[in-house]
Design a protein around this motif. Structure first.
Motif, PDB file in Angstrom:
ATOM      1  N   GLN A   1      39.702   7.558 -13.393  1.00  0.00           N
ATOM      2  CA  GLN A   1      40.338   7.127 -14.643  1.00  0.00           C
ATOM      3  C   GLN A   1      40.137   8.168 -15.744  1.00  0.00           C
ATOM      4  O   GLN A   1      41.063   8.492 -16.491  1.00  0.00           O
ATOM      5  CB  GLN A   1      39.775   5.774 -15.076  1.00  0.00           C
ATOM      6  CG  GLN A   1      40.241   4.618 -14.193  1.00  0.00           C
ATOM      7  CD  GLN A   1      39.522   3.317 -14.520  1.00  0.00           C
ATOM      8  OE1 GLN A   1      38.366   3.317 -14.957  1.00  0.00           O
ATOM      9  NE2 GLN A   1      40.201   2.192 -14.286  1.00  0.00           N
TER      10      GLN A   1
ATOM     11  N   LYS B   1      45.037  -0.612  -7.889  1.00  0.00           N
ATOM     12  CA  LYS B   1      45.280   0.447  -8.868  1.00  0.00           C
ATOM     13  C   LYS B   1      46.246   1.534  -8.389  1.00  0.00           C
ATOM     14  O   LYS B   1      46.781   2.293  -9.199  1.00  0.00           O
ATOM     15  CB  LYS B   1      43.948   1.128  -9.231  1.00  0.00           C
ATOM     16  CG  LYS B   1      42.917   0.211  -9.883  1.00  0.00           C
ATOM     17  CD  LYS B   1      43.370  -0.182 -11.277  1.00  0.00           C
ATOM     18  CE  LYS B   1      42.284  -0.970 -12.005  1.00  0.00           C
ATOM     19  NZ  LYS B   1      42.700  -1.350 -13.378  1.00  0.00           N
TER      20      LYS B   1
ATOM     21  N   PHE C   1      46.442   0.953 -15.358  1.00  0.00           N
ATOM     22  CA  PHE C   1      45.531   1.681 -14.471  1.00  0.00           C
ATOM     23  C   PHE C   1      44.126   1.765 -15.071  1.00  0.00           C
ATOM     24  O   PHE C   1      43.123   1.697 -14.355  1.00  0.00           O
ATOM     25  CB  PHE C   1      46.071   3.092 -14.213  1.00  0.00           C
ATOM     26  CG  PHE C   1      45.182   3.918 -13.327  1.00  0.00           C
ATOM     27  CD1 PHE C   1      45.038   3.618 -11.975  1.00  0.00           C
ATOM     28  CD2 PHE C   1      44.461   4.986 -13.844  1.00  0.00           C
ATOM     29  CE1 PHE C   1      44.209   4.368 -11.156  1.00  0.00           C
ATOM     30  CE2 PHE C   1      43.628   5.742 -13.036  1.00  0.00           C
ATOM     31  CZ  PHE C   1      43.500   5.434 -11.687  1.00  0.00           C
TER      32      PHE C   1
END
Length: 748
Positions: free
Chosen positions: A543, A612, A744
């Motif tokens: 991320q 995700k 996300f």
């Protein structure tokens, strides 16, 4: 006058210190690549062993600087002033040239650079002397071209031979030991260790110590006469020793790797020292000869016949050089940068590729696949199955964070040492850099490290490094040629100017290197991600990495969208060309981002990928479309301005300029939200995006009405409609990217 030349000699030694630093930064890859790539020991231990080898090699070197004294030029035909001109030009060129290669992280040959710098400088003054002598002297009387020609031939020979034997020997080693080598070395390890250790000792005697200060002609002759007996005795001794060490649970491969590192470091310092201090010592020797015998004739009348003889380097120069080299080895960040290039190109697993794809690389891959298919058809199935059992990469025993295993590291070092020793015995001037690098590349190919998904990038990297070697020769010759002419005609003023330029370039190079390293530190997230095994940490790092990458793409889009719009409205061709070049480069980065991102996603567990994965890939697609939209916007604008077609009218310019400000602001907001992971009140931005799309749709309708009423140029209308359409795409993809990024990045 004597004071000026004394100052030049002192400056030559100052440059020699810099040359030692940048030279070690470049050549450290030769002896550190295998040990660091396999993590044979801690980094400090490897550096310590290599440092000891470098210091001993430098201290025991006999300092025979023949190539710098009379290897290229014929000193009996050159005056003292001319020799000093050549030597100063060589050092100024060498320091800057090697530093440029180190900054780029590209290993090159210090031998080739010095030889071709000497050749370039000598050629410049030789042309002047041939012209002024009115036919009494020819280029053949002034230049010794044999050395340069042998170096050129050695490039082709060493590259091909080292790569082929690296591939062959590694393939045989893998057949014997397999990737799970601990299961298949009960008895073979003693023989392998004996061969490896004997080869290393032979290499040290033939290449590393044959010209050492303590190695008298009598010792050399005795070693030559009893080589077979020595090799046999060493083989028996080390075979028994390695078998005993294996029984005692000592990793023999690690011992071989560290021995090889020491041997190559020793040989490097003992033999390549001439590349760094040979030229200053030749200048020092020339100055001493001139002050003792030539002051009556003057610097332009005293011939340097004394350089025809060999000189013994004082011990304090050798010790000082060794100390500088060890310090540079331990502290140089650029040395680590060059090592990284070599290790990355030979690593066993997939990862972030640092090189792109080229037509030559793609052709070579296709040819290799065709050849492999042909060989596979004529190979019996049982043989293929048996060979495949020896190359099961999932059984590989690779240290945590290592690029490859101990077997390959051992082969790299032992084979490189043997090939260099063989070249020395045959009087071929093989480059240590060429041999060690190409052996590493050949062994990585044999180990099936170049899979179909990475081969084209690895080959491009190898070709880039090889191309750099040829560029070294050409650049060294050309730059030194002109620097020598400048010094010859410019005198003291030219020397001062060139010193200033060299200092400026070195400082600038260091600043650029620090900036690049600071930028690379920001990319450390991906490396941590690929080496982690904890799913939660991998997701968190992915991320973070995604925010960084998407932020860069939005920054690119914002900058280039604004530049293209402004440049087109003001008919700025240069700005449009700049953006077009940026788009091409960014497309390559997008491909690399997708490749590394997919590799990173494969480290997540199935549940996380299902939750995700879709958002991640959608984000990548929207980011790609942003870049391609900028490209589709730029291309017709560039063509329009380049062809000098009519510009937009005042109404069109005003309309598009107004909406451009809103789009640029939207891109800024999207980038800020993604980078800061803050999506509060994001609905306001989505509404703003919808309003911008409404404005753009209105502009499109207005333009279509103008076309119907025949009030403007068709070419102008076509490019304007394209601009509006791509602007709409930019707004749509930016807002969609913001939406999927929020999903996300959301905590589950």
């Amino acid at each position: 006058m004597e004071t000026i030349y004394l100052g030049i000699v002192i400056f030559l030694f100052v440059l020699a210190i810099f040359d030692l630093v940048v030279g070690v930064s470049n050549d450290a890859v030769n002896f550190l690549n295998s040990a660091i790539g396999a993590k044979a020991a801690s980094f400090k231990t490897i550096i310590f062993i290599a440092g000891v080898g470098v210091f001993i090699g430098a201290a025991l070197s006999n300092g025979m600087m023949d190539i710098a004294r009379h290897g290229i030029y014929q000193p009996q035909h050159f005056y003292f002033a001319e020799i000093m001109c050549i030597l100063l030009a060589v050092m100024l060129t060498d320091v800057v040239l090697l530093d440029v290669f180190n900054t780029m992280g590209m290993p090159t040959s210090t031998t080739v650079s010095m030889v071709f710098e000497l050749l370039g400088g000598t050629f410049a003054l030789s042309l002047i002397k041939v012209y002024s002598s009115e036919g009494t002297l020819g280029l053949g009387d002034l230049i010794n071209t044999d050395k340069a020609l042998s170096v050129i031939m050695a490039i082709f020979v060493s590259v091909a031979i080292a790569f082929f034997f690296g591939m062959l020997v590694q393939w045989l080693a893998r057949i014997v030991f397999t990737f799970n080598y601990k299961k298949h070395m009960k008895y073979s390890i003693g023989i392998f260790g004996g061969i490896a250790a004997t080869s290393i000792i032979y290499f040290m005697l033939i290449k590393g110590l044959k010209d050492s200060s303590f190695m008298t002609p009598e010792y050399n002759h005795w070693i030559q006469a009893h080589t077979l007996e020595l090799v046999g005795a060493f083989f028996v001794f080390f075979t028994v020793l390695m078998q005993v060490l294996h029984i005692c649970k000592v990793n023999v491969f690690k011992v071989v790797v560290l021995m090889g590192t020491f041997a190559l470091a020793l040989a490097f310092a003992g033999n390549d020292l001439v590349n760094f201090i040979g030229v200053p010592l030749a200048g020092y020797s020339s100055f001493l000869d001139y002050t003792a015998n030539g002051q009556a004739a003057g610097p332009n009348g005293f011939l340097m016949t004394s350089l025809l003889g060999s000189a013994q380097t004082p011990w304090y120069f050798l010790l000082g050089s060794g100390a500088v080299m060890v310090i540079a080895l331990a502290t140089s960040k650029k040395a680590h940068n060059v090592i990284k290039t070599s290790v990355d190109l030979s690593r066993q697993d997939e990862g972030e590729e640092n090189f792109g794809s080229t037509p030559i690389a793609r052709t070579l891959v296709r040819f290799s696949m065709t050849l492999a298919t042909g060989i596979s058809k004529i190979t019996p199935e049982s043989t293929k199955r048996w060979i495949d059992t020896r190359f099961r990469k999932d059984e590989a025993i690779i240290a945590d964070g290592a690029a490859f295993d101990m077997v390959r590291a051992s082969v790299n070092l032992v084979l490189a040492g043997l090939l260099i020793a063989l070249g020395t015995s045959l009087k071929l001037p093989l480059s240590t850099t060429y041999v060690t690098f190409m052996v590493a590349m050949g062994s990585s190919l044999a180990d099936r490290a170049w899979g179909r998904d990475s081969a084209v990038f690895r080959i491009t990297g190898v070709l880039s490094v090889i191309g750099g070697w040829f560029i070294t020769a050409g650049a060294a010759f050309t730059f030194c040629f002109f620097v020598t002419l400048f010094i010859h005609y410019g005198g003291t003023v030219a020397i001062i100017l060139l010193i200033g330029v060299a200092v400026f370039l070195l400082i600038r190079s260091q600043i650029m290197f620090k900036k690049r390293k600071a930028k690379e530190k920001k990319d450390e997230t991906l490396k941590q991600l690929l080496s982690s095994s904890d799913n939660a940490e991998i997701l968190r790092l992915l991320q973070t990495h995604t925010r960084e990458e998407l932020g860069k793409i939005l920054a690119f889009t914002e900058e280039n969208f604004e530049r293209i719009s402004t440049s087109f409205l003001h008919e700025n061709l240069r700005g449009l060309r700049r953006s077009m070049g940026s788009v091409k480069f960014e497309k390559q980065l997008i491909k690399q981002m997708k490749r590394t991102g997919t590799l990173a996603m494969s480290h997540l567990d199935n549940n996380t990928i299902l939750e995700k994965g879709l958002y991640y890939y959608q984000g990548n697609d929207f980011a790609s479309e942003l870049v391609y939209s900028v490209g589709r916007l730029c291309e017709p604008c560039l063509e329009h301005v380049d062809n000098n077609f009519k510009p937009l009218d005042a109404i069109q310019k005003g309309e598009f300029a107004d909406v451009t400000e809103g789009i640029t602001y939207l891109l800024q907001v999207c980038r800020s939200r993604i980078e800061n992971n803050n999506y509060d009140d994001m609905d306001t931005d989505i509404r703003k995006a919808n309003e911008l799309n409404g404005q753009l749709a209105h502009l499109k309708r207005e333009e279509l009405q103008r076309i119907q009423s025949h009030t403007g140029s068709i070419k102008v209308s076509m490019v304007y409609l394209t601009m509006v359409q791509e602007a709409q795409n930019v707004v749509t993809y930016a807002s969609n990217l913001l939406k999927v990024s929020r999903k996300f990045q959301a905590e589950e």
